[in-house]
Write an enzyme that holds these catalytic residues in place. Structure first.
Site, PDB file in Angstrom:
ATOM      1  N   TYR A 138       0.813  -1.213   0.000  1.00  0.00           N
ATOM      2  CA  TYR A 138       0.000   0.000   0.000  1.00  0.00           C
ATOM      3  C   TYR A 138       0.852   1.273   0.000  1.00  0.00           C
ATOM      4  O   TYR A 138       0.618   2.183  -0.807  1.00  0.00           O
ATOM      5  CB  TYR A 138      -0.962  -0.001   1.190  1.00  0.00           C
ATOM      6  CG  TYR A 138      -2.207  -0.850   0.987  1.00  0.00           C
ATOM      7  CD1 TYR A 138      -2.253  -1.836   0.007  1.00  0.00           C
ATOM      8  CD2 TYR A 138      -3.337  -0.671   1.780  1.00  0.00           C
ATOM      9  CE1 TYR A 138      -3.380  -2.624  -0.170  1.00  0.00           C
ATOM     10  CE2 TYR A 138      -4.475  -1.456   1.603  1.00  0.00           C
ATOM     11  CZ  TYR A 138      -4.495  -2.426   0.628  1.00  0.00           C
ATOM     12  OH  TYR A 138      -5.608  -3.200   0.463  1.00  0.00           O
ATOM     13  N   GLU A 146       1.228   6.566  -6.956  1.00  0.00           N
ATOM     14  CA  GLU A 146       0.155   7.505  -7.282  1.00  0.00           C
ATOM     15  C   GLU A 146       0.551   8.969  -7.053  1.00  0.00           C
ATOM     16  O   GLU A 146       0.365   9.828  -7.931  1.00  0.00           O
ATOM     17  CB  GLU A 146      -1.090   7.169  -6.458  1.00  0.00           C
ATOM     18  CG  GLU A 146      -1.686   5.802  -6.753  1.00  0.00           C
ATOM     19  CD  GLU A 146      -2.804   5.459  -5.780  1.00  0.00           C
ATOM     20  OE1 GLU A 146      -3.764   6.245  -5.696  1.00  0.00           O
ATOM     21  OE2 GLU A 146      -2.712   4.423  -5.101  1.00  0.00           O
TER      22      GLU A 146
END
Length: 214
Positions: A138, A146
């Site tokens: 994550y 991202e």
């Protein structure tokens, strides 16, 4: 006899697991010549149709927060459709490859776990992997993936006045919106991250050593 809802969830999770597995197989060759990580967007495509998970949570089909499901779907959809698809210059960035790799690995594990849990045949090792692999995946997907991609997109967004017609109605620019998104992204992501840690404690025990079948 399995209920229709169980059959539906089995089908949905199986299809999702297969889809992400195919995406992962298409990404792996990008690590070796003559391919490169710069072709990752082209081979991965748009992996954004998990809006159904928000609906599943909203109608009580699964026991999860509709808000958290929506935040995850919304974040990924914005990243792929509003940023990466619209700005070709960032599509060749290694950060896009990092994002799709992190997503693919984590989702193959997650959806496989969901599908086998529906059948009540999920092995303990997969449950452990489901609630452990996210710990490195994550942050990798969010930070160098991202957020770095969106940061690289900022000059192009400003230069082209992207989505000016829509955001002009609110007396702001998409560039300002994206800067705000980058500012709050770590906090929204941390909410989801801590939620999965809470699930991990519930499934594996407070020490993380007990491998319970989901």
């Amino acid at each position: 006899m399995a209920r229709p809802s169980q059959l539906y969830l089995l089908s949905y999770n199986s299809v999702q697991a297969l889809g992400w597995f195919v995406a992962l197989l298409r990404l792996l060759p990008c690590l070796a010549p003559p391919s490169s990580v710069h072709s990752s967007y082209a081979v991965a495509g748009d992996l954004t149709w998990a809006i159904l998970e928000t609906i599943h949570a909203a109608i009580g089909l699964v026991h999860t927060s509709p808000l958290l499901a929506f935040l995850q779907w919304g974040g990924r959809t914005h990243f792929v459709l509003a940023v990466v698809r619209q700005i070709p210059e960032v599509q060749s960035s290694p950060s896009v490859f990092i994002t799709f790799m992190a997503w693919s690995i984590s989702e193959v594990i997650r959806y496989s776990h969901y599908a086998l849990t529906t059948l009540k045949v999920c092995p303990p090792w997969l449950t452990y992997l489901r609630y452990t692999a996210f710990i490195p995946l994550y942050p990798i997907g969010v930070g160098p993936g991202e957020m770095w991609t969106m940061y690289q997109a900022l000059p192009f967004v400003k230069e082209r006045k992207l989505y000016s017609g829509f955001f002009g109605k609110f007396s702001m620019s998409y560039h300002s919106f994206l800067v705000a998104v980058l500012a709050v992204y770590p906090f929204l992501w941390m909410k989801l991250y801590l939620h999965v840690f809470k699930q991990r404690r519930s499934k594996l025990g407070k020490t993380g050593g007990a491998k319970k079948r989901a």
